[in-house]
Scaffold this motif. Sequence first.
Motif, PDB file in Angstrom:
ATOM      1  N   ARG A 175      33.656  45.775  28.667  1.00  0.00           N
ATOM      2  CA  ARG A 175      35.198  45.110  29.268  1.00  0.00           C
ATOM      3  C   ARG A 175      35.140  44.439  30.433  1.00  0.00           C
ATOM      4  N   TYR A 176      34.693  44.317  31.201  1.00  0.00           N
ATOM      5  CA  TYR A 176      34.648  43.988  32.790  1.00  0.00           C
ATOM      6  C   TYR A 176      35.362  42.458  32.531  1.00  0.00           C
ATOM      7  N   GLN A 177      36.203  42.104  32.918  1.00  0.00           N
ATOM      8  CA  GLN A 177      36.932  41.162  32.727  1.00  0.00           C
ATOM      9  C   GLN A 177      38.146  40.318  33.964  1.00  0.00           C
ATOM     10  N   THR A 178      38.608  39.075  34.068  1.00  0.00           N
ATOM     11  CA  THR A 178      39.878  38.944  35.074  1.00  0.00           C
ATOM     12  C   THR A 178      40.556  37.967  33.782  1.00  0.00           C
ATOM     13  N   ILE A 179      42.145  37.781  34.308  1.00  0.00           N
ATOM     14  CA  ILE A 179      42.724  36.842  33.437  1.00  0.00           C
ATOM     15  C   ILE A 179      43.604  36.018  34.844  1.00  0.00           C
ATOM     16  N   ASP A 180      43.515  35.074  34.420  1.00  0.00           N
ATOM     17  CA  ASP A 180      44.218  33.980  35.245  1.00  0.00           C
ATOM     18  C   ASP A 180      45.351  33.152  34.566  1.00  0.00           C
ATOM     19  N   GLU A 181      46.169  32.964  34.723  1.00  0.00           N
ATOM     20  CA  GLU A 181      47.413  32.734  34.554  1.00  0.00           C
ATOM     21  C   GLU A 181      48.495  31.481  34.910  1.00  0.00           C
ATOM     22  N   SER A 182      48.779  30.732  34.438  1.00  0.00           N
ATOM     23  CA  SER A 182      50.270  29.534  35.311  1.00  0.00           C
ATOM     24  C   SER A 182      51.051  28.971  34.772  1.00  0.00           C
ATOM     25  N   LEU A 183      52.138  28.493  34.833  1.00  0.00           N
ATOM     26  CA  LEU A 183      53.131  27.881  33.922  1.00  0.00           C
ATOM     27  C   LEU A 183      53.460  28.217  35.011  1.00  0.00           C
TER      28      LEU A 183
END
Length: 324
Positions: A175-183
């Motif tokens: 379950r260990y995760q990260t999310i990065d998002e740019s617009l």
Amino acid sequence: DYNDRILLLIDGHTMNDQTWGGANIGSALPLDLSIIERVEIVRGPGSALYGTNAMFAVINIVTKSGATLDGAHVSARLGTGGTRQAAVAAGRPLGMRGAFTVSGFVSRSDGGDIFFKEFDSPQTNFGVAHGLDWERSESLLGSFTWADVSVRAGYTSRAKGIPTASFGATFNDPRYQTIDESLWGEIQARRDVSGNVHLTGRLYADRYRYSGIEPVGPGPVYADGGGSTDAGAEGMMTWEPSSRSRVTIGSEFRHVSRANYYEYLPDGTYSHDDSPYDLASVYAQAEWQARPWLNLVGGARYDGRSDGHAGAAPRAAIVITPDS
């Protein structure tokens, strides 16, 4: 840790977010290298012109123009750890006055098993993190130029599995995760008033989002996240009184409507902070090439924020180039 002392630009557009001030690098900035024309680096403090993130350096990633591409380029790659990548880039000049480009990039990696001797026990899978070093990323860039006006937009996203059990997380938990998002998007216009006076104006908007899930046991997880949303305008005049001198004067206004951070604790506790603000800036810088080997630079910038924070960034530099 968040790369907030270096200003990162793509075609002159700031990529640092407005919550942490950080710039994503490496695979957290998923760009296909075939679309990059060059990388420009200005070492040393550049805050007088570029703002407070430019403490150590300014890095500008310049992408290829429609004239440089003049067609389509498609590529695919396979690698270890179940890595698959695909990229496409296309561009073409539009007569003598315009051009367009578009590019897309997709990357997937399953990640291999990784052994950590610190967790080498039966209770922690004998130190093997199984299939947790996965990564999913994609990006999309586009630009359109006509005469003195250009429009650019971009999107990047990266989701990453974390195999290291950092910050006290449960080892080998998928379950260990990260999310990065740019617009982001930008409209820029340039006008040559005369042979030595140039005006530039731009409007821009950005959105950045981060979220992370950190399991700390078999039950509920720790989660955090945040991001920023901002829009702004900048006007700049460049005057070159001679071939050896340049004066730059400008002003910028940025409205940050969201700069937030939140936490969910495993016991159900929730905390949240949002600190929107407005930022108004004025700056000026003069450069003089006193000798072919000697360049003198002086300037200053003032940033005033609606939340009461303000700062001035003066700059003075002597740049010596002893030989070619």
